[in-house]
Design a protein around this motif. Structure first.
Motif, PDB file in Angstrom:
ATOM      1  N   ASP A  16       0.910  -1.048  -0.395  1.00  0.00           N
ATOM      2  CA  ASP A  16      -0.255   0.274   0.150  1.00  0.00           C
ATOM      3  C   ASP A  16       0.795   1.028   0.258  1.00  0.00           C
ATOM      4  N   THR A  26      -6.025  -5.824   4.957  1.00  0.00           N
ATOM      5  CA  THR A  26      -5.941  -6.317   3.332  1.00  0.00           C
ATOM      6  C   THR A  26      -5.595  -7.415   3.136  1.00  0.00           C
ATOM      7  N   ASP A  48      -3.521  -0.297   7.165  1.00  0.00           N
ATOM      8  CA  ASP A  48      -4.023  -0.659   5.622  1.00  0.00           C
ATOM      9  C   ASP A  48      -4.279  -1.953   5.121  1.00  0.00           C
ATOM     10  N   TYR A  53     -13.096  -5.190   5.740  1.00  0.00           N
ATOM     11  CA  TYR A  53     -12.793  -5.512   6.951  1.00  0.00           C
ATOM     12  C   TYR A  53     -14.006  -6.979   8.364  1.00  0.00           C
ATOM     13  N   ASN A  76     -16.415  -0.198   1.093  1.00  0.00           N
ATOM     14  CA  ASN A  76     -14.987   0.222   1.409  1.00  0.00           C
ATOM     15  C   ASN A  76     -13.866  -0.694   2.069  1.00  0.00           C
ATOM     16  N   LEU A  77     -13.033  -0.557   2.558  1.00  0.00           N
ATOM     17  CA  LEU A  77     -11.699  -1.277   2.860  1.00  0.00           C
ATOM     18  C   LEU A  77     -12.306  -1.424   4.568  1.00  0.00           C
ATOM     19  N   TYR A 117      -5.389  -3.225  -1.709  1.00  0.00           N
ATOM     20  CA  TYR A 117      -6.846  -2.716  -2.074  1.00  0.00           C
ATOM     21  C   TYR A 117      -7.157  -1.400  -3.183  1.00  0.00           C
ATOM     22  N   MET A 164      -9.376  -4.943  -3.535  1.00  0.00           N
ATOM     23  CA  MET A 164     -11.025  -4.558  -3.904  1.00  0.00           C
ATOM     24  C   MET A 164     -12.228  -4.603  -4.765  1.00  0.00           C
TER      25      MET A 164
END
Length: 284
Positions: A13, A164, A160, A140, A135-136, A93, A125
Motif C-alpha cells: 500500500d 488488506t 491498511d 474488514y 470500502n476497506l 486494495y 477491492m
C-alpha cells in the motif's frame, strides 16, 4: 487460510502527496512479502518525496514534511525495491487503479524499467466490489468480523496493508468451495484466478490511453486466430485517433509518436507506446 502460491506474493500500500500520477510522489510504502512456504516479511518505509506535502495529506496520514526530511528518496530506495518485488505477484486494495500505476511512475522516474507484465496483479477491492461492493473498512468488518478502527489507525499504509492481507485471506475463506454453496461465486485459491478476477478493464497502459480491442478486417468483421478466438490489438482511447490501431497510426503519422512523448502523458503511457513502436519496427 494459507495462501496457495507458487511464487512470492507482495501485498502493498502507498501513501502519496496526492492522486496525480505525473506530479505527486510516494511518502510511505508498506508491504508484506509472503513466501510459498508461508514465511512472511513486513517492511514499512517512510519516503522523502522531495516536494512539499500538502497540509490536508498531513492531516489525513499524519506524515509531515518534518517526518520525511531525513528519509531517503524513492530514487535511492528504487533499486532495492525493484529487487525485492522482482519475480513476485502483487496485491493491494485498489492497487490496479492507483498503487501499481503510481509505483510504476516512481520506478520510471528513478530510471528503473520494472516489468509489471511479469507479475499477476490481485486487487482485493475489485474482488470485494464484485462480491459485496463496499470500502476497506466495510470489507474488514464483513470478512474479519471486527471494526477496522478497533484494530488499526486510519490512513496509514502499514495499517491498511495489514488489513488488506487479512481481508484477502477472509475472502478466500468465505468464498471457498467449502463455504460458498453457489458455484459461480466461489473463489479459487490461485493467484492467476484472482488476478483475472481482479481485472476491471482492457487497458494496455495504466492510465487507459491505450486499450485492447478486437481487430477487424476491411469489411468490419472481427479477425480470429486459428483457434477461433478474437484477435486483439492496441488502439488509442483518446483524441483524434480514438478507436484506431496504434501500430497503424504510428506508421501513417510518425509525428504523433513524437507529439505524445513531448506532452503531459504518464511515463508508463510513453513506455507502452515506445514498446509498440519498437515491436512494429522489428517486424518491418
Amino acid at each position: 487460510m494459507k495462501l496457495n502460491i507458487q511464487k512470492p506474493l507482495v501485498i502493498f500500500d502507498l501513501e502519496t502527496t496526492g492522486l496525480d500520477f505525473c506530479k505527486d510522489r510516494v511518502i510511505q510504502l508498506s508491504y508484506i512479502k509472503v513466501m510459498p512456504d508461508g514465511e512472511e516479511k513486513r517492511v514499512n518505509l517512510t519516503i522523502n518525496p522531495l516536494i512539499p506535502i500538502p497540509q490536508f495529506i498531513t492531516e489525513l496520514t499524519g506524515i509531515s514534511d518534518a517526518d520525511v526530511a531525513d528519509k531517503p528518496s524513492f530514487k535511492e530506495l528504487a533499486p532495492q525495491l525493484a529487487e525485492e518485488f522482482k519475480g513476485c505477484d502483487l496485491a493491494g486494495y485498489n492497487s490496479n487503479n492507483f498503487d501499481i500505476p503510481m509505483l510504476c511512475e516512481e520506478f520510471l522516474r528513478a530510471g528503473i524499467d520494472f516489468d509489471f507484465s511479469k507479475s499477476r496483479m490481485i486487487d482485493a477491492m475489485a474482488i470485494f466490489r464484485k462480491q459485496e461492493r463496499r470500502n476497506l473498512a466495510a470489507a474488514y468488518k464483513f470478512y474479519c468480523g471486527r471494526k477496522m478502527e478497533e484494530d488499526f489507525e486510519a490512513h496509514r499504509a502499514d495499517q491498511d496493508t495489514e488489513a488488506t492481507y487479512r481481508v484477502l485471506m477472509g475472502q478466500l475463506d468465505k468464498y471457498s468451495e467449502e463455504n460458498e454453496p453457489e458455484a459461480e461465486r466461489r473463489l479459487v485459491n490461485d493467484m492467476q484466478f484472482l488476478a483475472d478476477f481482479s481485472k476491471q478493464n482492457d487497458n494496455v497502459d495504466f492510465a487507459g490511453r491505450i486499450v485492447w480491442a478486437e481487430k477487424k478486417d476491411a469489411q468490419g468483421n472481427v479477425v480470429k486466430d486459428k483457434d477461433g478466438n478474437a484477435v486483439k490489438v492496441e488502439v488509442f482511447n483518446f483524441g483524434k485517433y480514438k478507436g484506431q490501431e496504434v501500430a497503424i497510426v504510428l506508421h501513417n503519422d510518425p509525428g504523433y509518436y513524437s507529439w505524445m512523448l513531448q506532452n503531459d502523458f504518464t511515463n508508463n503511457t510513453k513506455q507502452v507506446l515506445t514498446r509498440i513502436r519498437l515491436r512494429e519496427s522489428r517486424m518491418m
